[in-house]
Design an enzyme around this catalytic site. Structure first.
Site, PDB file in Angstrom:
ATOM      1  N   CYS A 223      29.514  41.141  39.080  1.00  0.00           N
ATOM      2  CA  CYS A 223      28.348  40.286  39.307  1.00  0.00           C
ATOM      3  C   CYS A 223      27.061  41.123  39.336  1.00  0.00           C
ATOM      4  O   CYS A 223      26.636  41.622  38.319  1.00  0.00           O
ATOM      5  CB  CYS A 223      28.534  39.452  40.577  1.00  0.00           C
ATOM      6  SG  CYS A 223      27.426  38.037  40.677  1.00  0.00           S
TER       7      CYS A 223
ATOM      8  N   GLU B  32      37.425  39.861  43.542  1.00  0.00           N
ATOM      9  CA  GLU B  32      37.713  40.169  44.948  1.00  0.00           C
ATOM     10  C   GLU B  32      37.790  38.916  45.803  1.00  0.00           C
ATOM     11  O   GLU B  32      38.242  38.974  46.935  1.00  0.00           O
ATOM     12  CB  GLU B  32      36.663  41.153  45.484  1.00  0.00           C
ATOM     13  CG  GLU B  32      35.327  40.561  45.925  1.00  0.00           C
ATOM     14  CD  GLU B  32      34.383  40.186  44.781  1.00  0.00           C
ATOM     15  OE1 GLU B  32      34.788  40.297  43.605  1.00  0.00           O
ATOM     16  OE2 GLU B  32      33.235  39.775  45.073  1.00  0.00           O
TER      17      GLU B  32
ATOM     18  N   HIS C 205      34.129  36.934  40.201  1.00  0.00           N
ATOM     19  CA  HIS C 205      34.443  37.714  41.402  1.00  0.00           C
ATOM     20  C   HIS C 205      35.946  37.844  41.621  1.00  0.00           C
ATOM     21  O   HIS C 205      36.531  37.030  42.338  1.00  0.00           O
ATOM     22  CB  HIS C 205      33.821  37.048  42.625  1.00  0.00           C
ATOM     23  CG  HIS C 205      32.346  37.183  42.704  1.00  0.00           C
ATOM     24  ND1 HIS C 205      31.729  38.306  43.209  1.00  0.00           N
ATOM     25  CD2 HIS C 205      31.353  36.343  42.332  1.00  0.00           C
ATOM     26  CE1 HIS C 205      30.407  38.145  43.158  1.00  0.00           C
ATOM     27  NE2 HIS C 205      30.154  36.966  42.626  1.00  0.00           N
TER      28      HIS C 205
END
Lengths: 234, 723, 83
Positions: free
Chosen positions: A86, A202, A200
């Site tokens: 990002c 994560e 994302h």
């Protein structure tokens, strides 16, 4: 094997990224944007967030941070694997470590949603992530429209740098599946040892939170580093 | 300068002179003007709010602090509170909404808690200017929340002409803390240093509290309010948040207070008053953004992103070094003293001397008699509405689904990051948010709901119903209620009718919270929501917080398999008062609230029903009624599934009243065939009606009485109206 | 009717905090530039039809007051040129 996660002023996905790496058993070193020592580090993640508030342009101010100098050097001298997520993607394009730029979303507003992706090109940076594989990951960004100057798109694909593309829920590469106006639905690119994506991984570490596909992506990246260091030492 | 220049009445001015034993100077008068404003003093509402129930088994800190705190587990406590930023958002929608988010987040941080979630409760008008206002407000909320990294996980939005000149922007924030990191403002002791951390002070928002938030708008007044706009800086806010919470964790902060309305004045006065101490303030040391700020400006500036810490002198070098690391300013601007007097210095000259106690508690407050308060419950009994022209059921279901108050909110919430911090099990695409805590299965449910037209017709019943409805959604997940926060928004309290409406709403919250045995741990009151003499509908925003033992597996809110049986639990009377459908068809009537004790028993029974694992899916009925609940349970299901509903009502008119009734404490449940007998037996045993509705089918459509049906695509198209 | 090009420059009023300008100034100083202050604004170019320069300018001022700028916190300048 040590993975560094860099925190810039305004980074806000650093904790999530560290938590995800810990869940995968990685040894994590946290770096502050003023740190200049990358010794003993085998891979670096530039996490998501709003470094410097995204003021001026997303990533533009962070690209000038002290830590970026040794990072650039390590990429050049020892092909240090770097993963931008990002805002990390934005920082890497602003630092000219990746081609192109990230422009404001086509619709002019921030977009937070779940998105399907296709691995357009397998890479040794992501060991075991095969071409044509699908991932479901969240996106959350205001400046995520990948842009390349006219005429450079074909060579991006030719050089195998076009890595991830947004697709529809049934895997089709359509205009409607493009959430932000990225050229060629591009969600992630690779140049040398540097890779980055807008989604994302994560945040997709547990099916209870919507998807565990981030485990696949980050495991593949860690495995790529592991094999690289093993090959180098053998 | 005179009393009215700072928003005070002659009576209040006389009270100040009595307290001080002299006339205040200009600076002192300004301090009183700010802290005795409606916004800071709650002078018209405090006597009402103190009647709300504040005690409960999980309450750690009730009202009075920066936020309420409840216990979730031995390891975790949760701070949560709602706050309004209505007038600033009308003047400058992006910055007004952004600073609203920043402000409530600092309230949570001031309790030593790490913010983990935000919810937005919004009301707008229906004209084109309101569309622009909404776009600005949504942008502002996202701009701040996204950048500082706190997910916006749920919300509520509705529209009416009444909000055209007075949009409502209420923001709720939730934070987590370890019990050992508990922070308050009441632990400052003589000898502590007063440390101001964060943004340099500028000429932002002076008189924001006393004038902008505490007086009605006159159409032309816009111009004179110009200097009161504040700009939010989420970038600095993030650094300030991280620095503050790190300092708290390391045990370096003795007492903590955020700077919000009335800036330094309010922060110092609250800290001193709650700690029972005084202070010396050295204004010449306050870091400034502009030269030539007067003492008055510095004391009343509402510059954002500032916190006030009381620090032991030996800890000051550590605090300063930590601030240096985060590259933010930390400055000693005063010291805590014995007594209660705040002395304001510039170099070696005293600029003013006031007691913290006078500022915080001295304001004459309005009280009401017990008799008047009790009488708010006596309401005219309304005859049930008669539907004169029977509308088409087929069209009405679609019209209600497409109504702005009911339709999909994704065009709003997709502008908010809802997944950051990786706790979001259920985000804004559900009626409630479910958040897991890291490293444990225990989680939180956040249910928010605001009143609509019902509360304009009957503020008492509408407010009570909002509490019951928010709690019904917790019950649908089998969650244990921990506490409530309430945001009361109403008109000018100096007008008897507006005051009565506000008081009735508070009474409704009180009775419902008491009946449901859920404590109100804090809240907010925003009055003077009037422009050119036109008050808004009295509007109550409720946030209910619950605990789930296993947040990773919430009971679904959509049907999951063919052959499951659908039931309506605790059907309300055949009445659609205050509903969206009634608004669509023909006007407005109040709905009978029903017996709150009965609602409590239904909620308790539903909670236990879900915990026993007897429900395959549950959805609480809310805005849009039963028809909307059924449609949404289908829209989130696998596309092959359908529903065949058989209504037990006989006439067309009764069927409509059943399908669109929005009364609280009603649920649709789906039960698997193998537990149908257990389920039916359970509800018989608890004495709550369970009414058969129909079956989950493989038709891919919603069918009612084998005669009217809607395809999934029709329902989806209606519900997903753009903007 | 003739065509005109207008340029509107919108800037924050002097007393209004400019977080973006402050953060940018901070990084420029870190890079070694001797920068005292940075203020961010918006530069907006429009093409419009009008009878005269003065009519075009009046129209652009109206657009700016009602949409392009928020007079509560911003000031602006307008320049209009004939095509």
């Amino acid at each position: 094997m040590n993975i560094a996660v860099v925190t810039f002023p305004g980074s806000n996905c650093d904790d999530d990224t560290v938590r995800a790496l810990h869940a995968l058993g990685a040894s994590v070193i946290r770096l502050w944007y003023r740190d200049r020592d990358l010794g003993g580090i085998d891979g670096v993640i530039l996490p998501g967030g709003f470094s410097y508030g995204d003021y001026l342009r997303g990533g533009a101010l962070a690209a000038q941070a002290p830590v970026m100098e040794p990072l650039r050097h390590a990429v050049r001298e020892r092909a240090l694997p770097v993963l931008g997520i990002c805002n990390g993607f934005q920082i890497l394009t602003e630092a000219k470590l990746l081609p192109g730029a990230l422009r404001p979303n086509r619709q002019g507003t921030f977009l937070s949603t779940w998105q399907h992706l296709r691995v357009t090109r397998a890479s040794s940076l992501f060991w075991g992530l095969r071409e044509g594989e699908y991932l479901r990951l969240p996106i959350a960004h205001g400046e995520g429209a990948y842009y390349l100057p006219p005429g450079q798109l074909a060579s991006l694909f030719d050089r195998g740098q076009a890595w991830l593309q947004y697709v529809s829920f049934d895997g089709q590469l359509t205009a409607a599946a493009n959430p932000n106006g990225s050229v060629a639905n591009l969600a992630g690119v690779i140049a040398g040892s540097v890779a980055a994506l807008m989604p994302h991984p994560e945040r997709a570490m547990d099916a209870a939170l919507g998807s565990a596909d981030g485990v696949r992506l980050l495991t593949a990246w860690l495995e790529g580093i592991r094999r690289r260091s093993r090959d180098a030492s053998s | 300068m005179q009393a009215r220049d700072v928003g005070l009445t002659q009576t209040e001015y006389a009270a100040i002179c009595r307290l001080m034993g002299r006339e205040p100077n200009e600076l002192e008068l300004g301090l009183f003007g700010a802290l005795w404003s409606e916004h800071c003093s709650y002078k018209n509402s405090r006597a009402l709010l103190k009647r709300l129930p504040h005690e409960g088994p999980y309450v750690v800190a009730g009202p009075g602090g920066n936020a309420g705190v409840v216990r979730v587990s031995d390891d975790w406590e949760v701070a949560f509170k709602i706050e309004s930023h209505n007038h600033p958002s009308y003047v400058e929608p992006v910055q007004g909404a952004a600073t609203g988010v920043g402000g409530i987040l600092r309230d949570i941080i001031a309790m030593g808690a790490q913010p983990i979630a935000v919810a937005d409760l919004l009301r707008f008008g229906t004209d084109s200017q309101s569309v622009r206002l909404r776009q600005g407000v949504v942008k502002g909320i996202g701009q701040y929340g996204n950048a500082i990294g706190i997910p916006t996980v749920t919300g509520d939005v509705a529209y009416s002409e009444t909000y055209a000149q007075n949009p409502l922007v209420n923001v709720l924030a939730v934070g987590l803390r370890r019990p050992e990191h508990a922070m308050t403002a009441n632990t400052a002791r003589p000898g502590h240093l007063l440390v101001l951390v964060g943004q340099r002070t500028g000429r932002d928002g002076i008189h924001g509290a006393s004038l902008l938030a505490s007086q009605d708008f006159q159409g032309s007044e816009h111009d004179t309010l110009r200097p009161t706009v504040q700009v939010g800086d989420p970038f600095l806010g993030k650094l300030l948040m991280d620095m503050t919470l790190t300092a708290v964790e390391r045990g370096w902060v003795a007492a903590l207070q955020d700077l919000g309305a009335a800036g330094l004045t309010s922060a110092v006065a609250e800290l001193c008053d709650s700690s029972g101490v005084g202070a010396n303030l050295w204004l010449d040391r306050v870091p400034l953004r502009q030269r030539q700020l007067s003492s008055y400006d510095i004391m009343l500036s509402e510059t954002q992103e500032r916190m006030l810490m009381a620090v032991e002198p030996e800890r000051w070098p550590d605090v300063r070094a930590l601030a240096d690391h985060y590259e933010i300013l930390a400055t000693v601007i005063g010291e805590v003293t014995e007594g209660e007097m705040i002395q304001i210095w510039w170099d070696s000259t005293v600029q003013g001397t006031v007691s913290a106690h006078w500022l915080v508690r001295g304001c004459p407050r309005r009280d009401v008699s017990e008799e008047w308060w009790r009488a708010l419950r006596h309401r005219p009994t309304e005859a049930p509405p008669v539907i004169t022209t029977i509308p088409s059921l087929r069209a009405l279901v679609l019209d209600v689904l497409a109504h702005p108050d009911v339709r999909d909110r994704s065009f709003i919430y997709q502008q908010y990051d809802s997944t950051i911090q990786t706790r979001t099990v259920w985000g804004p695409d559900h009626d409630v948010a479910v958040l897991r805590l890291h490293d444990t299965r225990v989680g939180l449910v956040l249910s928010v709901f605001g009143t609509g037209q019902w509360a304009s017709l009957d503020p008492y019943a509408g407010a009570a119903a909002a509490v019951v409805l928010a709690a019904s959604r917790l019950a649908a997940l089998g969650a244990e209620p921990l506490g409530l926060t309430d945001g009361i928004n109403a008109g000018n309290p100096d007008k008897e009718e507006s005051f009565r409406q506000m008081a009735s709403a508070v009474a409704g919250v009180q009775d419902a919270a008491e009946a449901l045995r859920i404590p109100v741990t804090g809240g907010n009151v925003s009055l003077h929501n009037e422009t050119d003499g036109q008050p808004i509908w009295p509007t109550v925003m409720i946030g209910a917080l619950g605990r789930l033992d296993d947040a990773t597996k919430p009971v679904p809110d959509c049907v999951g398999a063919q052959g499951h049986t659908l039931y309506l639990v605790n059907p309300g009377p055949l009445h659609w008062g205050g509903s969206v459908a009634e608004r669509v068809v023909e006007g407005a009537s109040p709905y009978p609230l029903g017996d709150l004790g009965h609602h409590q028993r239904a909620l308790e029974a539903m909670t236990q029903f879900v915990r026993r694992g007897l429900a395959q899916a549950v959805r609480a009925i809310g805005r849009g009624g039963l028809a909307t609940a059924l449609a949404r349970m289908l829209l989130g299901a696998p596309p092959s599934l359908g529903m065949a509903i058989l209504l037990s009502e006989s006439t067309e008119s009764e069927k409509l009243l059943r399908l669109f009734n929005e009364g609280p404490a009603q649920w649709v449940v789906a039960v698997a065939p193998e537990v149908v007998d257990d389920a039916v037996g359970y509800w018989q045993a608890v004495g709550i009606e369970l009414r058969y509705l129909g079956e989950v089918t493989q038709s891919g459509r919603l069918e009612v009485d084998e005669r009217v049906h809607w395809t999934r695509a029709e329902l989806l198209t209606a519900w997903r109206q753009p903007g | 009717m003739a065509q005109f090009h207008a340029t509107v420059v919108v800037t924050l009023k002097p007393d209004i905090l400019d977080p973006a300008g402050d953060a940018t100034a901070q990084v420029l100083r870190q890079m070694g530039y001797l920068v005292d202050d940075v203020r961010m604004g918006k530069h907006i170019q429009l093409t419009l039809e009008a009878e005269s320069v003065s009519e075009a300018e009046a129209a652009v001022r109206q657009m700016t007051e009602s949409l392009l700028a928020n007079p509560v916190m911003e000031t602006y300048t307008v320049r209009v040129d004939a095509s």
